[in-house]
Design an enzyme around this catalytic site. Structure first.
Site, PDB file in Angstrom:
ATOM      1  CG  HIS A  87       3.872  -1.663  11.390  1.00  0.00           C
ATOM      2  ND1 HIS A  87       4.663  -0.546  11.543  1.00  0.00           N
ATOM      3  CD2 HIS A  87       3.108  -1.433  10.289  1.00  0.00           C
ATOM      4  CE1 HIS A  87       4.391   0.322  10.577  1.00  0.00           C
ATOM      5  NE2 HIS A  87       3.442  -0.191   9.808  1.00  0.00           N
TER       6      HIS A  87
ATOM      7  CG  HIS B 209      -0.369   0.081   2.527  1.00  0.00           C
ATOM      8  ND1 HIS B 209       0.395  -0.930   3.078  1.00  0.00           N
ATOM      9  CD2 HIS B 209      -0.408   1.061   3.472  1.00  0.00           C
ATOM     10  CE1 HIS B 209       0.791  -0.576   4.292  1.00  0.00           C
ATOM     11  NE2 HIS B 209       0.330   0.626   4.543  1.00  0.00           N
TER      12      HIS B 209
ATOM     13  CG  ASP C 224       4.803   3.332   7.462  1.00  0.00           C
ATOM     14  OD1 ASP C 224       3.923   3.557   6.608  1.00  0.00           O
ATOM     15  OD2 ASP C 224       4.586   2.646   8.481  1.00  0.00           O
ATOM     16  CG  HIS C 225       4.210   0.097   4.306  1.00  0.00           C
ATOM     17  ND1 HIS C 225       4.203  -1.252   4.604  1.00  0.00           N
ATOM     18  CD2 HIS C 225       3.725   0.713   5.407  1.00  0.00           C
ATOM     19  CE1 HIS C 225       3.720  -1.436   5.822  1.00  0.00           C
ATOM     20  NE2 HIS C 225       3.429  -0.244   6.327  1.00  0.00           N
TER      21      HIS C 225
ATOM     22  CG  HIS D 129      -4.051   0.132   6.721  1.00  0.00           C
ATOM     23  ND1 HIS D 129      -4.071   0.714   7.967  1.00  0.00           N
ATOM     24  CD2 HIS D 129      -2.844   0.456   6.175  1.00  0.00           C
ATOM     25  CE1 HIS D 129      -2.938   1.370   8.168  1.00  0.00           C
ATOM     26  NE2 HIS D 129      -2.178   1.228   7.095  1.00  0.00           N
TER      27      HIS D 129
ATOM     28  CG  HIS E 276      -0.116   4.432   4.664  1.00  0.00           C
ATOM     29  ND1 HIS E 276      -0.809   3.709   5.605  1.00  0.00           N
ATOM     30  CD2 HIS E 276      -1.012   5.324   4.136  1.00  0.00           C
ATOM     31  CE1 HIS E 276      -2.065   4.127   5.647  1.00  0.00           C
ATOM     32  NE2 HIS E 276      -2.221   5.103   4.773  1.00  0.00           N
TER      33      HIS E 276
ATOM     34  CG  ASP F 210       0.562  -1.563   7.723  1.00  0.00           C
ATOM     35  OD1 ASP F 210       1.456  -2.417   7.866  1.00  0.00           O
ATOM     36  OD2 ASP F 210       0.766  -0.340   7.826  1.00  0.00           O
TER      37      ASP F 210
END
Length: 257
Positions: free
Chosen positions: A171, A56, A60-61, A114, A58, A133
């Site tokens: 995570h 996805h 942090d990915h 998400h 975001h 996530d």
């Protein structure tokens, strides 16, 4: 030859996962939170990255993608529905599409909730699921871009997969998830045993990822919103599972334990 896997801790609590096919030397990384950590792990293993599989959009990915592309010339694969938000995307995928890492062939499952376009990567022959996530160990992602009921139906889809899958999530949230899970499901013996293993692993500085889907099905409250006993504990006896899930997600959002 079986797939070789390396779990790569990134940032404060993210994971990337290296997936290597020893027969062809192809190596993918699932998500790219931190290029430096991923490069170091690949170098330590003696592998050269060929692909990035994105779950996805975001930051942090995906924020490590430009550096990985500059270093290796990787092919970046990600969800069609989030194509505009993923840097360096080369190939878009949607539900049911095959995805190959050398001779390892998996498929894409769309799991919105998400984010609107979130996907996971299932390598059934290798008994591997890279859940991003959507599904965490003893938890699930927040429903940022969809109603919680949408996320619940995505989790139902994952729950229906083979129980012996190893789940690699995005995570290291398991200890906090365990505390919440026990708060809403205190009499669940499977959960208590799972939580004890998590506490032991974290005390030893070990990751809690991967977990088995079978264990998640028994202990993860977010996969059990259709359990009448859990609904009753929440004061929602007889409620629709989606409503129970929505209540669980709201309580987790506010949990400070």
């Amino acid at each position: 030859m079986p797939a070789e896997i390396r779990l790569v801790p990134c940032l404060s609590d993210n994971y990337a996962v290296l997936v290597h096919d020893p027969a062809t030397d192809a190596t993918a990384v699932v998500d790219a939170p931190d290029a430096a950590a991923i490069i170091a792990a690949a170098d330590a293993a003696g592998w050269t990255l060929t692909q990035v599989l994105v779950t996805h959009h975001h930051a942090d990915h995906v924020q490590g993608i430009p550096a990985l592309k500059a270093r290796y010339g990787v092919t970046v694969v990600g969800p069609r529905k989030e194509a505009d938000a993923i840097p360096g995307l080369d190939a878009v995928v949607e539900d049911g599409d095959p995805v190959a890492v050398g001779g390892l062939v998996g498929r894409v499952l769309e799991t919105p909730g998400h984010t609107l376009g979130h996907v996971v990567y299932l390598f059934e022959d290798e008994r591997l699921l890279f859940s991003g996530d959507t599904l965490f160990s003893l938890g699930c992602g927040r429903a940022f871009e969809c109603e919680p009921a949408v996320l619940w139906h995505s989790l139902l889809r994952l729950r229906a997969l083979p129980a012996d899958l190893s789940i690699y999530c995005g995570h290291e949230y398991t200890a906090a998830n365990a505390r919440f899970a026990v708060s809403v499901d205190p009499d669940n013996r499977d959960l208590r045993a799972f939580a004890a293993r998590v506490e032991e692993a974290r005390a030893a500085g070990q990751p809690t990822v991967p977990s088995l889907l079978a264990d998640e099905m028994a202990a993860n409250p977010f996969l059990r919103a259709d359990d009448p006993e859990l609904a009753a504990r929440l004061g929602l006896a007889g409620a629709e599972p989606a409503a129970v899930f929505t209540e669980l997600r709201a309580r987790k959002n506010d949990f400070r334990g």
